[in-house]
Write an enzyme that holds these catalytic residues in place. Structure first.
Site, mmCIF file in Angstrom:
data_model
loop_
_atom_site.group_PDB
_atom_site.id
_atom_site.type_symbol
_atom_site.label_atom_id
_atom_site.label_comp_id
_atom_site.label_asym_id
_atom_site.label_seq_id
_atom_site.Cartn_x
_atom_site.Cartn_y
_atom_site.Cartn_z
ATOM 1 N N HIS A 168 0.819 -1.226 0.000
ATOM 2 C CA HIS A 168 0.000 0.000 0.000
ATOM 3 C C HIS A 168 0.854 1.278 0.000
ATOM 4 C CE1 HIS A 168 0.519 0.138 4.397
ATOM 5 N NE2 HIS A 168 0.050 1.362 4.359
ATOM 6 N N GLU A 206 6.287 4.878 14.474
ATOM 7 C CA GLU A 206 4.869 4.735 14.848
ATOM 8 C C GLU A 206 4.772 4.859 16.357
ATOM 9 O OE1 GLU A 206 2.779 2.023 11.516
ATOM 10 O OE2 GLU A 206 4.144 0.915 12.794
ATOM 11 N N HIS A 230 7.592 -1.962 2.406
ATOM 12 C CA HIS A 230 7.382 -0.507 2.368
ATOM 13 C C HIS A 230 8.707 0.280 2.298
ATOM 14 C CE1 HIS A 230 3.501 -1.867 3.374
ATOM 15 N NE2 HIS A 230 3.508 -1.660 4.673
ATOM 16 N N LYS A 321 4.169 9.491 15.135
ATOM 17 C CA LYS A 321 3.848 8.724 13.921
ATOM 18 C C LYS A 321 4.264 9.599 12.747
ATOM 19 C CE LYS A 321 0.109 6.596 11.231
ATOM 20 N NZ LYS A 321 0.937 5.617 10.538
HETATM 21 C C1 BG6 Z 1 1.296 -2.221 7.485
HETATM 22 C C2 BG6 Z 1 1.941 -2.913 8.655
HETATM 23 O O1 BG6 Z 1 1.674 -2.841 6.286
HETATM 24 O O2 BG6 Z 1 1.704 -0.865 7.447
HETATM 25 C C3 BG6 Z 1 1.623 -2.201 9.949
HETATM 26 O O3 BG6 Z 1 1.496 -4.259 8.719
HETATM 27 C C4 BG6 Z 1 1.961 -0.729 9.857
HETATM 28 O O4 BG6 Z 1 2.297 -2.789 11.057
HETATM 29 C C5 BG6 Z 1 1.331 -0.124 8.594
HETATM 30 O O5 BG6 Z 1 1.456 -0.068 11.013
HETATM 31 C C6 BG6 Z 1 1.778 1.305 8.398
HETATM 32 O O6 BG6 Z 1 1.046 1.882 7.348
HETATM 33 P P1 BG6 Z 1 0.771 3.449 7.300
HETATM 34 O O7 BG6 Z 1 0.059 3.631 6.009
HETATM 35 O O8 BG6 Z 1 -0.068 3.778 8.491
HETATM 36 O O9 BG6 Z 1 2.103 4.117 7.370
#
Ligand code: BG6
Length: 465
Positions: A168, A206, A230, A321
C-alpha cells in the site's frame, strides 16, 4: 494477457479485518467514481448471508470515511456473498456460477498467506482463473526461499503480469510524489550521486504498539512487516536510475537493478529492538525475541552510490507517527564564513506522513555586520487529506490491469536476498522504552554519518491510522 478491464471483483476474506478497514472504503470510492460497474463477490467461511456482508460494509464505512448514500446503494446492489471453505472444491464451483458471463474476474486474496495455495489451486481447478487476475497481500513469503516457493506456486496458475502484489506504500500520494519530484525536475539528477550526497536515511516511526495484532506481528516482526516491502520500495524510489518511460516494467526494471546492487546485510549492519511491554501483548510468545524496531545500514555497489551509506529505521512505540526521508548533501569543501552547527549544511527532507513536506535545508546570512548565518528550510508543503486513499488507487489500477504500482516477482526475491542473512536471531533484540527512539545501540550504526534525524512533529492521535 487480459488487457481488458476486469469485469467481476471477488474478494476472499470478506468478513476479515482488511476488508473492514481498507477494502469496503475503496470499493465505495470506486463505485462513486463509476469504476466498479461489475459484480462484487465477497467470500468467507463465516456462515453469513449477503445482508450481513452489506451491514458489515456499512459499519466499515461509518468508521472509515462515511457512507455515501448513492454510491453505497449501488455497491450494495452489486454485492454478493458466498460462504464456503477455501479447501472445498464446491466453494469454487459456486464461485464459477456466481461469475456468470464475466471473462476477466479479479480475485483479491485478502487472507493469510498460508491460504494462498489452496485458493489459487481451487480457482484453477474450477476454471475461475481463466482470463483472471489475482491480487495478493503482503507478506510475500518470510524469506528468500519461501518467496521463491510462493512465486512458483502462483506461476503454476497465473502469468506474472496477471499477478498483483499489493504494497500500500506504493499507492500513497507522497510516495508517488517522490518519484515525480525526482524525475519531473532537471536540477536533482546532476547532484543525485556520490559526488554530492553524503548519506540518506528513512525513518518510519509509529507511536503505537501492535494494536491487537500480536499473533500476526509475532510471526513477522518489523523487518518482514515494513522493511522488506514498504521501506525498500521507498528506498528504491530514492536511489534508482531514471526509468525509460512510465510503463510498469520500465519502473520495475530500474528497481530490480537497484536491489541487485545492494549488498546482502551483515550482522554489523543491523540493530534490532523490542519495546518494553511487547511480551505482555495478547498473541505474543512469552519469550519472543521478535523485533519491534530495526535500524539498518545498506550499501549499494554502483557507480552512482559507491561509498554512500543508506539507513533505514522503523519501529513501533516511538515518540511520533511519521515517515520521513533525510538526504544529507556533502558540506562545502572549505569554511569561508562561520563554522556551521554540527551536521549537514544542505539537505533535502521528504516527509511522507502524516503530511507531505519537501524541503531544502540551506544557510543564509543573519542581518548585521558579521558574516554569520543560520540554517533555514525552504519548504513546499501539502495536506494529504484530500488525496486518493492507497487502496482505492491500487484496486482501481488492478481492475484496469496496470501493474506499475505493484511489486514484481524478481524485485520481491531480490529484496529478500538482501535481508536473508540477518533474519531471525542473528543479532539480539535490545529492549527500549515505549516513547523513546529505540535502543541506544542504533546510534552507533549512523554516528559516522551525522546521526539519526528524529522527525519533530506534534504527536498524532494514539489510534495510529
Ligand atoms: C502495514 C503494517 O503494512 O503498514 C503495519 O502491517 C503498519 O504494522 C502499517 O502499522 C503502516 O502503514 P501506514 O500507512 O499507516 O504508514
Amino acid at each position: 494477457m487480459p488487457t481488458a478491464k476486469s469485469d467481476a471483483f471477488v474478494f476472499f476474506g470478506a468478513t476479515g479485518d482488511l476488508a473492514y478497514k481498507q477494502i469496503f472504503p475503496a470499493l465505495q470510492a470506486l463505485t462513486r467514481d463509476g469504476k466498479l460497474d461489475m459484480p462484487v463477490i465477497g467470500i468467507a467461511r463465516s456462515g453469513w448471508k449477503v445482508a450481513q456482508l452489506r451491514k458489515r460494509a456499512e459499519d466499515s464505512l461509518r468508521e472509515h470515511g462515511g457512507v455515501d448514500k448513492a454510491a453505497f446503494a449501488k455497491l450494495s446492489g452489486q454485492m454478493q456473498y458466498l460462504d464456503g471453505d477455501y479447501n472445498d472444491a464446491q466453494t469454487y464451483d459456486k464461485l464459477r456460477k456466481a461469475l456468470g458471463d464475466a471473462q476477466h474476474p479479479l480475485h483479491y486474496l485478502a487472507i493469510p498467506p498460508s491460504m494462498f495455495v489452496p485458493v489459487v489451486k481451487g480457482l484453477a481447478a474450477s476454471g475461475c482463473s481463466q482470463g483472471a487476475r489475482v491480487i495478493v497481500e503482503k507478506p510475500f513469503g518470510r524469506d528468500l526461499k519461501s518467496a521463491q516457493a510462493l512465486n512458483r506456486t502462483l506461476h503454476r496458475f497465473f502469468r506474472e503480469h496477471d499477478i498483483f502484489r499489493i504494497d500500500h506504500y506504493l499507492g500513497k500520494e507522497p510516495v508517488q510524489n517522490l518519484l515525480y519530484f525526482r524525475f519531473a525536475n532537471a536540477f536533482l539528477e546532476p547532484i543525485w550521486n556520490r559526488d554530492n550526497i553524503a548519506s540518506m536515511q528513512i525513518t518510519m516511526a509509529e507511536n503505537f504498539g501492535v494494536q491487537g495484532r500480536g499473533k500476526f506481528y509475532d510471526e513477522v516482526g518489523a523487518l518482514r512487516d515494513v522493511v522488506q516491502n514498504h521501506m525498500f520500495q521507498v528506498l528504491a524510489l530514492l536511489a534508482m536510475d531514471p526509468p525509460a518511460n512510465r510503463s510498469a516494467d520500465a519502473m520495475r526494471d530500474e528497481k530490480l537493478r537497484l536491489f541487485r546492487s545492494m549488498r546482502p546485510l551483515q550482522p554489523g549492519d543491523i540493530v534490532r529492538g523490542q519495546f518494553d511491554g511487547y511480551l505482555k501483548e495478547a498473541g505474543v510468545a512469552k519469550k519472543s525475541t521478535v523485533e519491534t524496531f530495526a535500524a539498518l545500514r545498506i550499501h549499494m555497489d554502483t557507480w552512482r552510490w559507491a561509498g554512500v551509506p543508506f539507513f533505514i529505521r522503523a519501529g513501533k512505540q516511538l515518540p511520533v507517527k511519521c515517515t520521513e526521508v533525510l538526504v544529507r548533501l556533502k558540506n562545502p569543501p572549505q569554511q569561508v564564513f562561520d563554522s556551521p552547527d554540527q551536521g549537514a549544511v544542505n539537505f533535502f527532507r521528504f516527509r511522507l506522513s502524516p503530511n507531505v513536506v519537501i524541503s531544502l535545508g540551506a544557510r543564509v546570512k543573519a542581518p548585521g555586520e558579521a558574516m554569520k548565518g543560520h540554517p533555514v528550510e525552504l519548504v513546499a508543503h501539502r495536506d494529504v487529506r484530500e488525496a486518493m486513499a492507497p487502496y482505492e488507487r491500487l484496486l482501481g489500477d488492478a481492475i484496469d490491469g496496470d501493474s506499475a504500482l505493484f511489486t514484481r516477482d524478481d524485485c520481491v526475491e531480490e529484496a529478500w536476498r538482501v535481508l536473508d542473512p540477518i533474519l531471525g536471531d542473528k543479532v539480539p533484540a535490545h529492549k527500549y522504552k515505549p516513547g523513546s527512539w529505540g535502543p541506544k545501540e542504533a546510534n552507533a550504526l549512523i554516528d559516522g554519518a551525522g546521526g539519526w534525524n528524529d522527525p519533530r512533529i506534534e504527536p498524532a492521535p494514539k489510534d495510529g491510522k
